[in-house]
Design an enzyme around this catalytic site. Sequence first.
Site, PDB file in Angstrom:
ATOM      1  N   SER A 100      31.373 -43.555 -21.256  1.00 11.61           N
ATOM      2  CA  SER A 100      30.637 -42.312 -21.024  1.00 11.61           C
ATOM      3  C   SER A 100      29.207 -42.644 -20.666  1.00 11.61           C
ATOM      4  O   SER A 100      28.670 -43.685 -21.079  1.00 11.61           O
ATOM      5  CB  SER A 100      30.652 -41.438 -22.283  1.00 11.61           C
ATOM      6  OG  SER A 100      29.706 -40.387 -22.179  1.00 11.61           O
TER       7      SER A 100
ATOM      8  N   TYR B  24      27.699 -42.112 -31.186  1.00 12.15           N
ATOM      9  CA  TYR B  24      28.515 -41.964 -29.977  1.00 12.15           C
ATOM     10  C   TYR B  24      28.069 -42.951 -28.901  1.00 12.15           C
ATOM     11  O   TYR B  24      28.900 -43.610 -28.268  1.00 12.15           O
ATOM     12  CB  TYR B  24      28.407 -40.533 -29.452  1.00 12.15           C
ATOM     13  CG  TYR B  24      29.250 -40.260 -28.231  1.00 12.15           C
ATOM     14  CD1 TYR B  24      30.641 -40.306 -28.298  1.00 12.15           C
ATOM     15  CD2 TYR B  24      28.656 -39.941 -27.006  1.00 12.15           C
ATOM     16  CE1 TYR B  24      31.426 -40.055 -27.171  1.00 12.15           C
ATOM     17  CE2 TYR B  24      29.431 -39.682 -25.884  1.00 12.15           C
ATOM     18  CZ  TYR B  24      30.808 -39.742 -25.966  1.00 12.15           C
ATOM     19  OH  TYR B  24      31.589 -39.493 -24.858  1.00 12.15           O
TER      20      TYR B  24
END
Length: 334
Positions: free
Chosen positions: A165, A191
């Site tokens: 990501s 994350y």
Amino acid sequence: MNTNKYTFTPQEPLHTGFGPRTTAVEALGDVNLEGKVAIVTGGYSGLGLETTRVLAAAGAKVIVPARTPEKAKAALASIPGVELETLDLMDPASIDDFAQRFIRSGRPLNILVNSAGVMASGEAYDSRGYEQQFAVNHLGHFQLTARLWPALKAANGARVVSVSSKGHRLGGIDFDDLFFKNKPYSKWPAYAQAKTANALFAVELDRRGESANVRAYSVHPGSILTDLSRHLSDDELLAMGAVNEQGERGYTSYNDEQKTIPEGAATIVWCAVSPMLIGKGGVYCENVDIARMVKSGEEGQPNKAGVSPWAVDREAAAKLWTVSEQLTGVNFEI
């Protein structure tokens, strides 16, 4: 940005002719996957479901492992020939059991798409005390890939695609405190760390696997509204432009970063099958091409494409590999 401290994998776009509006079907093109076997984790929801659908339509036998196969059954009902299996990426024993069942089938594994994941979740740890996002997104897939290695090697031309990501650009890996033991937990740095790990895993796996004709890639699919965003508040989504005029979760328009599910799955499918990538690997890809390296000053610009140097740093990738073996107890024999 000082890139001198990094020894990174070259990121040289191929100028493929594709782009942010390319769909997975278009990225596949006329590739025939008859006789090929693919495993897609998270293959019953969102981007994973679209990846499963497109690979199966091209002739591949697709295995979709899920924590609750009965739940996945309904989502996959319209895709013929998909095999449902049981796998919990938070449970090392479950990972080993699934991999052993596949290895015993005697089939080579041509494509492994590590798509399952969790994003910006609350503070949680697995039974080993490992932070959830790192455990699921990276360590679970590291162990799974290791256990499936004999089948990947037997394919003589396998590809492993890790869904990363652009969230990696929020920060790299804190090797001194992976699991927030000495600092307050924060979901976005957690994350970012996990998504950086996905990219670094592709770097080192490709380096080690090239001699066995196994190539690895990491992918930023774009910003797509799927079940992955379930942990985000309405205020967070509103700030991202992901609440429509009716006050529902949904984009009001799409740019190069914001995509539909078929567009989001395009780079995943392209990395899994495209002949354009023959002889290339270990790269971070987006918009159906190899991504460029970000330039100084672009880190705070969310709609700028590119990969941060720490996510393709060869030294960090090698270090992460060693740490991952230690944390999982898996000796990844290549």
